[in-house]
Design a protein around this motif. Structure first.
Motif, PDB file in Angstrom:
ATOM      1  N   TRP A  83       0.804  -1.221   0.000  1.00 25.51           N
ATOM      2  CA  TRP A  83       0.000   0.000   0.000  1.00 25.51           C
ATOM      3  C   TRP A  83       0.840   1.276   0.000  1.00 25.51           C
ATOM      4  O   TRP A  83       0.295   2.372  -0.158  1.00 25.51           O
ATOM      5  CB  TRP A  83      -0.928   0.021   1.222  1.00 25.51           C
ATOM      6  CG  TRP A  83      -2.022  -0.986   1.138  1.00 25.51           C
ATOM      7  CD1 TRP A  83      -2.063  -2.209   1.752  1.00 25.51           C
ATOM      8  CD2 TRP A  83      -3.241  -0.867   0.403  1.00 25.51           C
ATOM      9  NE1 TRP A  83      -3.239  -2.863   1.436  1.00 25.51           N
ATOM     10  CE2 TRP A  83      -3.976  -2.061   0.610  1.00 25.51           C
ATOM     11  CE3 TRP A  83      -3.781   0.130  -0.410  1.00 25.51           C
ATOM     12  CZ2 TRP A  83      -5.223  -2.278   0.030  1.00 25.51           C
ATOM     13  CZ3 TRP A  83      -5.019  -0.082  -0.991  1.00 25.51           C
ATOM     14  CH2 TRP A  83      -5.730  -1.276  -0.766  1.00 25.51           C
ATOM     15  N   ALA A  86       0.401   3.120  -3.170  1.00 23.76           N
ATOM     16  CA  ALA A  86      -0.948   3.087  -3.744  1.00 23.76           C
ATOM     17  C   ALA A  86      -1.547   4.490  -3.780  1.00 23.76           C
ATOM     18  O   ALA A  86      -1.260   5.327  -2.917  1.00 23.76           O
ATOM     19  CB  ALA A  86      -1.853   2.157  -2.941  1.00 23.76           C
ATOM     20  N   THR A  88      -3.979   6.380  -2.779  1.00 25.39           N
ATOM     21  CA  THR A  88      -5.089   6.556  -1.846  1.00 25.39           C
ATOM     22  C   THR A  88      -4.626   7.290  -0.597  1.00 25.39           C
ATOM     23  O   THR A  88      -3.554   6.988  -0.047  1.00 25.39           O
ATOM     24  CB  THR A  88      -5.714   5.208  -1.435  1.00 25.39           C
ATOM     25  OG1 THR A  88      -6.680   5.428  -0.395  1.00 25.39           O
ATOM     26  CG2 THR A  88      -4.670   4.218  -0.949  1.00 25.39           C
ATOM     27  N   ALA A 135      -7.460   4.452  -5.933  1.00 25.29           N
ATOM     28  CA  ALA A 135      -7.253   3.034  -5.613  1.00 25.29           C
ATOM     29  C   ALA A 135      -8.553   2.275  -5.385  1.00 25.29           C
ATOM     30  O   ALA A 135      -8.622   1.076  -5.638  1.00 25.29           O
ATOM     31  CB  ALA A 135      -6.357   2.905  -4.385  1.00 25.29           C
TER      32      ALA A 135
END
Length: 357
Positions: A83, A86, A88, A135
């Motif tokens: 993550w 990512a 987001t 995302a």
């Protein structure tokens, strides 16, 4: 006020539940559990809640002191690495709460630093914030209250530029979400029209106020993140914290527009931790914030936490609502609700210093 022995027993129950959950879910991440059977719905990658599962494992490791529990927490945190880059803003939730309790774990410390730099690189130069991102689908240029908690302390890890970005990220969200006089949890940026209010989540969303209060509390405890604007943040905290609730109102409805609808114990647990953070600030309301935070935890333990000897597993924080609008998991155990309840209890029992998480 919750008694110390009750807080310790409740914390033990929640963390014993963590151990049982770890056996049930294996390498997957728990999301929400059925209120009757206790069986978890899980995700493979953790979604936006994966950091709270890692955080629960770190709390258990700290509580037991068992090297095996520490190894399990470290392994789970390592699975969050996907993550880091990512697109987001929920990386704040994932990668701050998944690493904050692991100060001496070299892998977690490295991941936190990597994530902090990636989030700093993702700051939109014109908007002055880390956008909600793509995302999870939908519009990318959103500002949402759940993009702020965790992101403020995470960005602040990236040196002076990170601290400035943390302050800007928080300021933009406070200005948008509180600027109309009522809390508006989500805004969309349009090139020709600027910021436009969104209706999902709705303005009465229980976690909107709780998430923003938590982020403001974090910034007030970090002079670098406050960036010389503590007065404005203190005013925002006063608005968000409001007055002292009656005991029966310490657990809010999931949607204020549906006062007879499902409750949201996870929002109450987040609020309790935020109040315990605010209690460390000098000022006339410090004692009140401490008492209110402890009172909320007492209410959650006495009214919503499953006990020993029943038909359901002990240590389940029930009556959390994943999504009231869509009717998803409206009275369930939620992994982040468990995390913030456990964190609050860990603070009351002296296991954790709330200023560091």
């Amino acid at each position: 006020m919750i008694r110390p022995d009750c807080a310790e027993r409740a914390l033990s129950d929640v963390l014993d539940r963590v151990a049982a959950t770890a056996v049930e879910v294996g390498s997957r991440f728990p999301l929400f559990a059925d209120p009757d059977s206790g069986r978890w719905t899980t995700t493979r990658r953790g979604a936006w809640t994966g950091g709270f599962w890692a955080g629960l494992l770190w709390l258990r490791a700290r509580h037991t002191g068992d090297p095996a529990d520490r190894a399990a927490a470290s392994a789970c945190t390592a699975r969050l690495a996907r993550w880091a880059e990512a697109d987001t803003a929920t990386r704040g939730l994932i990668l701050w709460y998944g690493t904050a309790l692991a100060q001496s774990d070299s892998g977690a410390v490295a991941l936190r630093g990597r994530a902090a730099q990636a989030c700093l690189d993702a700051v939109h130069p014109r908007l002055g914030l880390v956008p909600w991102g793509s995302a999870f689908g939908g519009p990318r240029l959103l500002a949402r209250v759940d993009a702020v908690p965790g992101m403020v302390p995470l960005l602040a890890q990236a040196g002076p530029q990170g601290a400035a970005a943390a302050a800007s990220h928080l300021d933009r969200h406070v200005e948008l979400c509180l600027g109309t006089g009522e809390l508006v949890p989500s805004w969309r940026f349009e090139a020709d029209a600027g910021w436009q209010a969104c209706d999902d989540p709705p303005s009465g969303w229980s976690r909107g106020r709780a998430w923003l209060l938590l982020a403001v509390a974090d910034a007030l405890l970090d002079p670098d993140a406050a960036q010389g604007k503590p007065a404005g943040l203190k005013a925002a905290a006063q608005v968000l914290a409001g007055g002292t609730e009656a005991p029966g109102r310490s657990v809010p409805p999931a949607d204020e527009a549906q006062p007879e609808g499902p409750l949201d114990t996870s929002a109450a647990a987040i609020t309790a931790v935020a109040l315990l953070k605010l209690a460390h600030l000098p000022g006339p309301r410090a004692a009140e914030f401490s008492e209110r935070g402890a009172a909320i935890l007492d209410r959650l333990v006495s009214g919503h936490l499953t006990g020993r000897g029943g038909t359901r597993p002990a240590g389940m924080l029930l009556d959390g609502c994943y999504d009231a609008v869509r009717g998803i998991a409206p009275r369930h155990e939620l992994v982040w609700g468990d995390f913030f309840l456990a964190l609050g209890l860990a603070v009351l029992t002296g296991l954790v210093d709330v200023r560091n998480v």
